[in-house]
Design an enzyme around this catalytic site. Sequence first.
Site, PDB file in Angstrom:
ATOM      1  N   ASN A   1       0.821  -1.229   0.000  1.00 34.14           N
ATOM      2  CA  ASN A   1       0.000   0.000   0.000  1.00 34.14           C
ATOM      3  C   ASN A   1       0.845   1.265   0.000  1.00 34.14           C
ATOM      4  O   ASN A   1       0.817   2.067   0.917  1.00 34.14           O
ATOM      5  CB  ASN A   1      -0.989  -0.006   1.181  1.00 34.14           C
ATOM      6  CG  ASN A   1      -0.314  -0.104   2.532  1.00 34.14           C
ATOM      7  OD1 ASN A   1       0.770  -0.677   2.642  1.00 34.14           O
ATOM      8  ND2 ASN A   1      -0.936   0.456   3.554  1.00 34.14           N
TER       9      ASN A   1
ATOM     10  N   HIS B   1      -7.178  -7.573   4.732  1.00 34.50           N
ATOM     11  CA  HIS B   1      -7.470  -6.660   5.838  1.00 34.50           C
ATOM     12  C   HIS B   1      -8.965  -6.836   6.105  1.00 34.50           C
ATOM     13  O   HIS B   1      -9.797  -6.267   5.392  1.00 34.50           O
ATOM     14  CB  HIS B   1      -7.126  -5.217   5.470  1.00 34.50           C
ATOM     15  CG  HIS B   1      -7.352  -4.269   6.616  1.00 34.50           C
ATOM     16  ND1 HIS B   1      -6.345  -3.527   7.177  1.00 34.50           N
ATOM     17  CD2 HIS B   1      -8.472  -3.993   7.329  1.00 34.50           C
ATOM     18  CE1 HIS B   1      -6.843  -2.814   8.193  1.00 34.50           C
ATOM     19  NE2 HIS B   1      -8.132  -3.075   8.302  1.00 34.50           N
TER      20      HIS B   1
ATOM     21  N   HIS C   1      -3.695  -9.505  10.926  1.00 28.67           N
ATOM     22  CA  HIS C   1      -3.841  -8.862  12.244  1.00 28.67           C
ATOM     23  C   HIS C   1      -5.184  -9.166  12.910  1.00 28.67           C
ATOM     24  O   HIS C   1      -5.956  -8.250  13.216  1.00 28.67           O
ATOM     25  CB  HIS C   1      -3.588  -7.349  12.167  1.00 28.67           C
ATOM     26  CG  HIS C   1      -4.091  -6.673  10.916  1.00 28.67           C
ATOM     27  ND1 HIS C   1      -5.408  -6.705  10.527  1.00 28.67           N
ATOM     28  CD2 HIS C   1      -3.441  -5.954   9.974  1.00 28.67           C
ATOM     29  CE1 HIS C   1      -5.536  -6.035   9.395  1.00 28.67           C
ATOM     30  NE2 HIS C   1      -4.359  -5.570   9.035  1.00 28.67           N
TER      31      HIS C   1
ATOM     32  N   ASP D   1       2.605  -6.232  11.374  1.00 29.83           N
ATOM     33  CA  ASP D   1       1.918  -5.039  10.882  1.00 29.83           C
ATOM     34  C   ASP D   1       2.611  -3.779  11.397  1.00 29.83           C
ATOM     35  O   ASP D   1       1.963  -2.764  11.663  1.00 29.83           O
ATOM     36  CB  ASP D   1       0.426  -5.022  11.249  1.00 29.83           C
ATOM     37  CG  ASP D   1      -0.350  -3.958  10.468  1.00 29.83           C
ATOM     38  OD1 ASP D   1       0.163  -3.490   9.437  1.00 29.83           O
ATOM     39  OD2 ASP D   1      -1.458  -3.596  10.901  1.00 29.83           O
TER      40      ASP D   1
ATOM     41  N   HIS E   1       4.881   5.752  11.191  1.00 30.36           N
ATOM     42  CA  HIS E   1       4.452   7.073  10.719  1.00 30.36           C
ATOM     43  C   HIS E   1       5.285   8.098  11.473  1.00 30.36           C
ATOM     44  O   HIS E   1       5.506   7.948  12.680  1.00 30.36           O
ATOM     45  CB  HIS E   1       2.975   7.321  11.051  1.00 30.36           C
ATOM     46  CG  HIS E   1       2.033   6.486  10.240  1.00 30.36           C
ATOM     47  ND1 HIS E   1       1.641   6.827   8.957  1.00 30.36           N
ATOM     48  CD2 HIS E   1       1.420   5.322  10.519  1.00 30.36           C
ATOM     49  CE1 HIS E   1       0.819   5.906   8.490  1.00 30.36           C
ATOM     50  NE2 HIS E   1       0.659   4.980   9.414  1.00 30.36           N
TER      51      HIS E   1
HETATM   52 ZN   LIG Z   1      -0.788  -3.537   7.602  1.00 33.20          ZN
END
Ligand SMILES: [Zn+2]
Length: 345
Positions: free
Chosen positions: A52, A143, A178, A252, A256
Amino acid sequence: MLLSEAKELPAMTELTITKPDDFHLHLRQGDLMKQLVPLTAESFARALVMPNLQPPVVSASDLKSYQKDLAAVGSDLQLLMTFKLMPSTTPQMVAELRQAGAVAGKLYPQGVSVNSEDGVTDVEALYSVFDAMQEQNLVLCIHGEMPGVGEMEAETAFLPTLQALHTNFPRLRIVLEHVSTRAGVEMIKSLSATVGATVTVHHLLLTIDDVRHDHHINPHHYCRPVCKSEVDRKILLETVLSGHPQFFFGSDSAPHLKATKEVSTGEPSRGVFSTPVALPLLAQLFEEYDQLSRLEAFVAQLGADFYQLPKNKDSITLQRSPWTVPQEYFGVVPLWAGKTLEWKI
Ligand SMILES: [Zn+2]
């Protein structure tokens, strides 16, 4: 590895295991990527690299070019490449992606995750693509959150879609990424061994109370799916500690920069950065429940088996040597920042 004997010793000071794999990792782009690749290689032999980016990894040429950028950083981290499923993905593209070295495709329902505004709204419209993935022996990573549903219920609401996918594509290996709820764990256990789940460190450690407290969000614990209740956390932990073969490690870890996390207005960026603390935290947790002998399977065996990959040949040693987690790594605040960890890589 004689961990079962070793754990009898009261003051075990060293733990050597097969070098682990991270089956869900965000390595980003640009300067951040250049820092993350070598840092990841300190703990992990292989990483399943999430697609992504902006723009996302969609085609065979996107995949090759991202792989080239990652490889150019220079490290011994082995890259397991993925692509992002789009409404425009075709069976022909799947064949080309497989040819280019992809091991998995990632399905993001629209709007639930970082850079998922262009995600898939109609899962059934992609059935010919899933069929091609099944024939090409690629893994479908999901997801699993239903768009438009509240953060505490979104995973549970997605589970019927997962079940339908498995029913329609029984040979397709599917990973619920996750997993964060009791319902998710129970669903995976009820399906056959072609369906598995990754489990993160933060979902084993945190609950919603660590994320939101008196209308205050801890931005560094904020991610999707959010950490849920203590009941959910406990069942995840029990499942992992029991060595259940359908549940394996995927961090995961999603860094950031602090500036996009510690915002005064609006929503903080979603993601927990755990790469440098994941193994020490897991060792501490497994030891706390007297299951240190099962750590190696969780991080270095079960996921490789699911992905039909050989076990890594290298090993890694953790030492009992308390250290304080730094407040920042290159402008990113890690999980457990400022706290002490018992085990050190
Ligand atoms: Zn992820």
